[in-house]
Design a protein around this motif. Sequence first.
Motif, PDB file in Angstrom:
ATOM      1  N   MET A   1       4.314  -3.598 -50.496  1.00 34.89           N
ATOM      2  CA  MET A   1       3.510  -3.736 -51.977  1.00 34.89           C
ATOM      3  C   MET A   1       3.892  -4.865 -52.724  1.00 34.89           C
ATOM      4  O   MET A   1       3.070  -5.192 -53.734  1.00 34.89           O
ATOM      5  N   ASP A   2       4.999  -5.753 -52.338  1.00 32.78           N
ATOM      6  CA  ASP A   2       5.316  -6.620 -53.189  1.00 32.78           C
ATOM      7  C   ASP A   2       4.161  -7.608 -53.682  1.00 32.78           C
ATOM      8  O   ASP A   2       3.245  -8.218 -52.943  1.00 32.78           O
ATOM      9  N   ALA A   3       4.211  -8.037 -55.009  1.00 28.88           N
ATOM     10  CA  ALA A   3       2.977  -8.647 -55.698  1.00 28.88           C
ATOM     11  C   ALA A   3       2.654  -9.994 -55.189  1.00 28.88           C
ATOM     12  O   ALA A   3       1.503 -10.620 -55.354  1.00 28.88           O
TER      13      ALA A   3
ATOM     14  N   ALA B   1       6.162   0.300 -50.618  1.00 22.62           N
ATOM     15  CA  ALA B   1       7.569  -0.509 -50.833  1.00 22.62           C
ATOM     16  C   ALA B   1       8.457  -0.598 -49.560  1.00 22.62           C
ATOM     17  O   ALA B   1       8.616   0.260 -48.992  1.00 22.62           O
ATOM     18  N   GLY B   2       8.408  -1.673 -49.077  1.00 25.73           N
ATOM     19  CA  GLY B   2       9.353  -2.184 -48.026  1.00 25.73           C
ATOM     20  C   GLY B   2       8.565  -2.134 -46.703  1.00 25.73           C
ATOM     21  O   GLY B   2       9.061  -2.472 -45.699  1.00 25.73           O
ATOM     22  N   ALA B   3       7.367  -1.842 -46.650  1.00 26.89           N
ATOM     23  CA  ALA B   3       6.398  -1.798 -45.379  1.00 26.89           C
ATOM     24  C   ALA B   3       7.015  -0.822 -44.621  1.00 26.89           C
ATOM     25  O   ALA B   3       7.160  -1.355 -43.127  1.00 26.89           O
TER      26      ALA B   3
ATOM     27  N   GLY C   1      13.404 -11.529 -49.703  1.00 15.86           N
ATOM     28  CA  GLY C   1      13.591 -10.923 -51.021  1.00 15.86           C
ATOM     29  C   GLY C   1      12.950  -9.460 -51.228  1.00 15.86           C
ATOM     30  O   GLY C   1      12.533  -9.408 -52.470  1.00 15.86           O
ATOM     31  N   CYS C   2      13.024  -8.756 -50.332  1.00 16.73           N
ATOM     32  CA  CYS C   2      12.306  -7.358 -50.544  1.00 16.73           C
ATOM     33  C   CYS C   2      13.155  -6.454 -51.513  1.00 16.73           C
ATOM     34  O   CYS C   2      14.579  -6.417 -51.250  1.00 16.73           O
ATOM     35  N   GLY C   3      12.681  -5.926 -52.398  1.00 15.82           N
ATOM     36  CA  GLY C   3      13.515  -5.182 -53.337  1.00 15.82           C
ATOM     37  C   GLY C   3      13.859  -3.789 -52.603  1.00 15.82           C
ATOM     38  O   GLY C   3      14.950  -3.211 -53.166  1.00 15.82           O
ATOM     39  N   ILE C   4      13.316  -3.372 -51.579  1.00 14.73           N
ATOM     40  CA  ILE C   4      13.640  -2.176 -50.926  1.00 14.73           C
ATOM     41  C   ILE C   4      15.353  -2.191 -50.467  1.00 14.73           C
ATOM     42  O   ILE C   4      15.914  -1.262 -50.365  1.00 14.73           O
TER      43      ILE C   4
HETATM   44 ZN   LIG Z   1       9.131  -6.096 -50.428  1.00 14.22          ZN
END
Ligand SMILES: [Zn+2]
Length: 165
Positions: A32-34, A55-57, A85-88
């Motif tokens: 869902m990363d913008a 979130a995180g695919a 750079g994924c927040g997950i």
């Molecule tokens: Zn992500």
Amino acid sequence: MTFCHLRLVQASQKKPAVALPPTKRLAIVTCMDARINPFTQLGIKDGEAHIIRNAGAVAKDALRSLIISQRLLGTREIAIYHHTGCGIVTFTSPELRQKIKDADPENEATAEAVEQVDFLTYPPDLEQSVRNDVKFLQENPLILKGTKVTGWIWDVDSRQATRVI
Ligand SMILES: [Zn+2]
């Protein structure tokens, strides 16, 4: 721009009708990363593919939609994209649960409810997380046999996708 305004804009565009089943018979799982726009960045046009985002695919999170995509709308290929750079990868489920509980320490309903949520985080090794998700789908009995499943890493800086598997 309000939601109502968006609806009016959509209604006035008068695009030609697009069939419901995706013409490429493809389902894409992405974060869902913008910063990610699957339509422009992956070259997908209206009507061509299902885009399932979370979130995180995470494949497990997308499973419900993938089953519907395959059984009711005819898709036969899945491409899963994790990204740099994924927040997950920056927290764990226990850490987020604790943060939510700490924000409202007297609230027992919140504490109880959050224990039921698996945030499905994974460590920063993206190649491994992609392989794990592809394997999860290939081995899942609810995913149709013979489904082509590919796994990719999307680089948010260079805007290039690299195929892992
Ligand atoms: Zn992500």
